[in-house]
Write an enzyme that holds these catalytic residues in place. Structure first.
Site, PDB file in Angstrom:
ATOM      1  N   ALA A 193       0.814  -1.237   0.000  1.00 33.86           N
ATOM      2  CA  ALA A 193       0.000   0.000   0.000  1.00 33.86           C
ATOM      3  C   ALA A 193       0.842   1.279   0.000  1.00 33.86           C
ATOM      4  O   ALA A 193       0.279   2.374   0.090  1.00 33.86           O
ATOM      5  CB  ALA A 193      -1.004   0.029   1.152  1.00 33.86           C
ATOM      6  N   ALA A 194       2.166   1.150  -0.131  1.00 35.46           N
ATOM      7  CA  ALA A 194       2.986   2.374  -0.212  1.00 35.46           C
ATOM      8  C   ALA A 194       2.599   3.173  -1.460  1.00 35.46           C
ATOM      9  O   ALA A 194       2.422   4.399  -1.408  1.00 35.46           O
ATOM     10  CB  ALA A 194       4.466   2.018  -0.246  1.00 35.46           C
ATOM     11  N   GLY A 195       2.449   2.462  -2.581  1.00 37.15           N
ATOM     12  CA  GLY A 195       2.048   3.138  -3.822  1.00 37.15           C
ATOM     13  C   GLY A 195       0.637   3.712  -3.708  1.00 37.15           C
ATOM     14  O   GLY A 195       0.360   4.811  -4.194  1.00 37.15           O
ATOM     15  N   ASP A 196      -0.267   2.974  -3.072  1.00 38.79           N
ATOM     16  CA  ASP A 196      -1.646   3.453  -2.919  1.00 38.79           C
ATOM     17  C   ASP A 196      -1.684   4.706  -2.041  1.00 38.79           C
ATOM     18  O   ASP A 196      -2.451   5.638  -2.310  1.00 38.79           O
ATOM     19  CB  ASP A 196      -2.521   2.368  -2.279  1.00 38.79           C
ATOM     20  CG  ASP A 196      -2.597   1.124  -3.152  1.00 38.79           C
ATOM     21  OD1 ASP A 196      -2.478   1.253  -4.377  1.00 38.79           O
ATOM     22  OD2 ASP A 196      -2.752   0.028  -2.589  1.00 38.79           O
TER      23      ASP A 196
HETATM   24  O1  RIB Z   1      -1.505  -2.187  -3.537  1.00 39.71           O
HETATM   25  C1  RIB Z   1      -1.682  -3.087  -2.472  1.00 39.71           C
HETATM   26  C2  RIB Z   1      -2.992  -3.807  -2.622  1.00 39.71           C
HETATM   27  O2  RIB Z   1      -2.937  -4.580  -3.791  1.00 39.71           O
HETATM   28  C3  RIB Z   1      -3.317  -4.786  -1.515  1.00 39.71           C
HETATM   29  O3  RIB Z   1      -3.988  -4.190  -0.445  1.00 39.71           O
HETATM   30  C4  RIB Z   1      -4.091  -5.868  -2.240  1.00 39.71           C
HETATM   31  O4  RIB Z   1      -5.409  -5.964  -1.831  1.00 39.71           O
HETATM   32  C5  RIB Z   1      -3.966  -5.545  -3.717  1.00 39.71           C
HETATM   33  O5  RIB Z   1      -5.097  -4.945  -4.204  1.00 39.71           O
END
Ligand code: RIB
Length: 317
Positions: free
Chosen positions: A242-245
């Site tokens: 989730a760093a990119g998110d």
């Molecule tokens: O970017 C990380 C995410 O990728 C995770 O939380 C997983 O669910 C996938 O969607």
């Protein structure tokens, strides 16, 4: 457009329950690795980005997502609502999306997603774009739906921010509707079909603004004819999930608050670095105050040498 009225960021995309096992290393094809502890975390690229946006401070955040009718859905809704994301849930007969993550001791991961209900999101499900200034999209939901959302947003004068992850070929009409494209190096190479420097790849893309994340090195961006470089913040990484998110959500929130690009990149990089210091996806996304503290830390100021090294890596100048 009334600036006061358009104060909302809408995320349309995926939500998954992440099943995470820690192991010494990520298995190679055909290899079995004996892992250690196991845990579940709320995740999914869309939902993670919505939480990052809501935690970035002062931006009203809504999310359109598809969930099953099961207990996994309830825990994902709890996490999003706990972060103050307003939800528009499409209820599907398919099971809620899941992701299977192997997390290695050097904080890297390998992820396999079972889309489930995410695959049920359709292009005609976007509700009113009234009050929405930015739409944030990713590619874990059907491409036809993502394209329809982007076209509708463009027609309504809403800024479209696309995180082209996971990497896949994009229809021209989708790319033409995008105002800000966010990719990592792998996604940039896949999208351009080019293996040159970041700068050479950027030259292939006809999108008004392209942001490239470069892991611990930092990120760079091209907006019109202007280039930006932001070295990464040094942290002790335990989990890069989730760093990119977090980067995408925090960047979109900063753009919604009309921060200049250089400041937006700095905020997004700091938030993303902090996410790597904790386990899990949504559980690891920092609050606004933590990001401010890191940004104000004198030890976090980047030297001209760090910027020069990043410029050389990207092939600028
Ligand atoms: O970017 C990380 C995410 O990728 C995770 O939380 C997983 O669910 C996938 O969607």
């Amino acid at each position: 457009m009334n600036a006061r009225v358009r104060d909302t960021l809408l995320v349309a995309g995926s939500a998954n329950l992440d099943f995470v096992v820690r192991a010494s290393h990520v298995p190679a094809p055909g290899e079995t690795v004996l892992g250690r502890d196991f845990a579940t975390f709320p995740g999914g690229k869309g939902a993670n980005q919505a939480v990052a946006c809501a935690r970035a401070g002062d931006v009203r955040t809504r999310m359109l997502l598809a969930l099953g009718n099961d207990s996994f859905a309830a825990s994902l809704e709890d996490s999003l609502e706990g972060a103050c994301v307003e939800l528009q849930v499409v209820r599907s007969a398919l099971p809620t999306g899941t992701a299977f993550i192997c997390l290695s001791d050097d904080a890297e991961n390998a992820i396999t997603v079972a889309p489930g209900a995410n695959a049920a999101l359709r292009g005609d499900e976007l509700s009113s774009l009234h009050e929405v200034s930015h739409l944030l999209l990713q590619l874990e939901t059907p491409l036809e739906a993502v394209t329809a959302f982007a076209l509708a947003a463009r027609a309504a004068g809403v800024q479209v921010v696309l995180n082209a992850a996971p990497a896949r070929a994009l229809p021209t009409e989708l790319l033409r509707s995008v105002d800000v494209l966010i990719v990592n190096e792998g996604e940039l190479a896949a999208l351009t079909g080019h293996n040159g420097t970041v700068n050479e790849c950027l030259a292939q893309l006809d999108v008004p603004c392209v942001v490239v994340t470069l892991g611990a090195r930092g990120c760079c961006a091209r907006q019109g004819g202007e280039f930006f470089l932001q070295p990464g913040f040094k942290v002790q990484a335990v989990d890069t999930t989730a760093a990119g998110d977090t980067f995408c959500g925090a960047l979109a929130a900063a753009l919604c608050r009309q921060l200049p690009m250089a400041d937006a990149l700095r905020h997004a990089s700091a938030a993303s670095a902090l996410t790597c210091t904790r386990l899990g996806a949504q559980s690891s996304i920092p609050a606004w105050e933590e990001v401010q503290a890191l940004l104000q830390d004198p030890a976090a100021v980047h030297s001209p040498q760090a910027v020069a090294a990043l410029a050389a890596y990207c092939g600028f100048g």
